[in-house]
Design an enzyme around this catalytic site. Structure first.
Site, short mmCIF file in Angstrom:
data_model
loop_
_atom_site.label_atom_id
_atom_site.label_comp_id
_atom_site.label_asym_id
_atom_site.label_seq_id
_atom_site.Cartn_x
_atom_site.Cartn_y
_atom_site.Cartn_z
N SER A 7 0.86 -1.19 0.00
CA SER A 7 0.00 0.00 0.00
C SER A 7 0.89 1.24 0.00
CB SER A 7 -0.91 -0.01 1.23
OG SER A 7 -1.77 -1.12 1.21
N LYS A 33 -6.79 1.44 -3.51
CA LYS A 33 -6.62 0.70 -2.25
C LYS A 33 -6.80 1.62 -1.06
CE LYS A 33 -5.40 -2.24 0.91
NZ LYS A 33 -4.12 -2.95 0.96
N LYS A 83 -2.04 4.37 8.21
CA LYS A 83 -1.24 4.83 7.08
C LYS A 83 -2.11 4.94 5.83
CE LYS A 83 0.66 2.11 4.38
NZ LYS A 83 1.39 1.04 3.67
#
Length: 317
Positions: A113, A188, A257
């Site tokens: 990611s 994502k 995050k």
């Protein structure tokens, strides 16, 4: 270094005649690499934790083990399953990184990611050396990774993406080409912003219901039979929250995050998401108040303490 792979009599090799490198053997990287190996793909692996790499090699006879990035020079594709863009850049762009060793015509596939704009910059640097970059982050967690049933959202040039789709199909059941490079990472992050919201709103609904006198398992059943259901209520709450195991396999800090990446992306597009900002503030507070190794489902415990209501059953579980 010896490149090889386990094979099965029924497997169809995704990229016949090619060698795939795989860097990152953590919670998600290990099962993804296992899927490549199980498909019969010639594979070379590396992890910064030599013990993790050693365990993988012990469990998969015939797989090549890399001592450093130079050992990927013969690879046609190198897959990265790494936690941050900083680590990806270090692996790829450092003086002795992948770009110093890979051949023109090879492809780097970032399945972690990462930050979309950083992925775009990485692709520009790689293109100078004739190397393609495809971003292919995944959704589904460790369980679906182990079943080779991940959702894979892919960004990149059409030709580069089509060349690696057979490999991605070895670990994913839903492969979606989102758009140009960076698009997969953007998708994502936005998906995980929604997933985080689902986890939080479900917790507060169940806590209100508990305070009113409705058993959490009962209300969860109502939600999952009704319009409020979502992936968190259907796949996480019974297994990881009501069971009090809190071990879904995805760290709360990593979700933070991804939320940050999604919010930064929104701001770059001159959008200030009202609900998204609230999710970000609450998730930040939860992570700051939890153990550094806390699972994403541990945010429910944070909310239990905040609201002074517990979803634990009367026996204290």
């Amino acid at each position: 270094m010896t490149a090889g792979a386990q094979t099965t009599s029924t497997s169809v090799v995704p990229l016949p005649g090619k060698v795939v490198g795989h860097i990152g053997l953590g919670a998600m990287g290990r099962p993804i690499a296992q899927n490549f190996v199980a498909s019969g793909q010639a594979t070379v692996v590396f992890d910064a934790d030599s013990a993790s790499q050693g365990r993988f090699l012990d469990d998969h006879a015939g797989v090549g083990g890399a001592a450093g990035f130079a050992d990927f020079a013969a690879c046609d594709v190198v897959v990265l399953v790494l936690p941050t863009s900083d680590i990806v850049d270090s692996v790829v762009l450092s003086e002795d990184g992948l770009l110093a060793h890979l051949r023109p015509g090879s492809t780097i596939v970032d399945m972690g990611s990462s930050i979309p704009t950083r992925t775009q910059a990485l692709a520009e640097a790689a293109a100078v050396k004739g190397i393609s970059v495809v971003d292919a982050p995944v959704s589904g967690g460790v369980a679906r990774a182990e079943q080779a049933a991940l959702a894979v959202m892919v960004g990149g040039d059409v030709a580069a993406v089509e060349a690696v789709i057979p490999l991605l199909k070895a670990t994913g059941s839903d492969i979606i080409h989102v758009g140009p490079v960076g698009s997969g990472h953007a998708a994502k992050a936005l998906n995980n912003l929604m997933a985080a919201n689902n986890m939080l709103i479900a917790a507060e609904a169940l806590l209100v219901g508990r305070k009113f006198g409705i058993e959490p398992a009962t209300l969860l059943g109502v939600i999952n039979a009704s319009s409020g259901r979502n992936q968190a209520t259907e796949a996480k709450y019974e297994k990881f929250v009501l069971s009090r195991t809190f071990d879904s396999g995805f760290a709360a800090r990593l979700m933070r995050k991804d939320i940050g990446i999604a919010l930064d992306l929104a701001h770059d597009q001159e959008i200030s998401p009202l609900l998204g900002e609230a999710v970000g503030r609450l998730w930040n507070a939860a992570v700051d108040g939890l153990d550094p190794a806390a699972d994403q489902t541990d945010v429910v415990r944070y909310l239990e303490e905040y609201h002074r209501v517990s979803l634990a059953d009367p026996a204290g579980r």
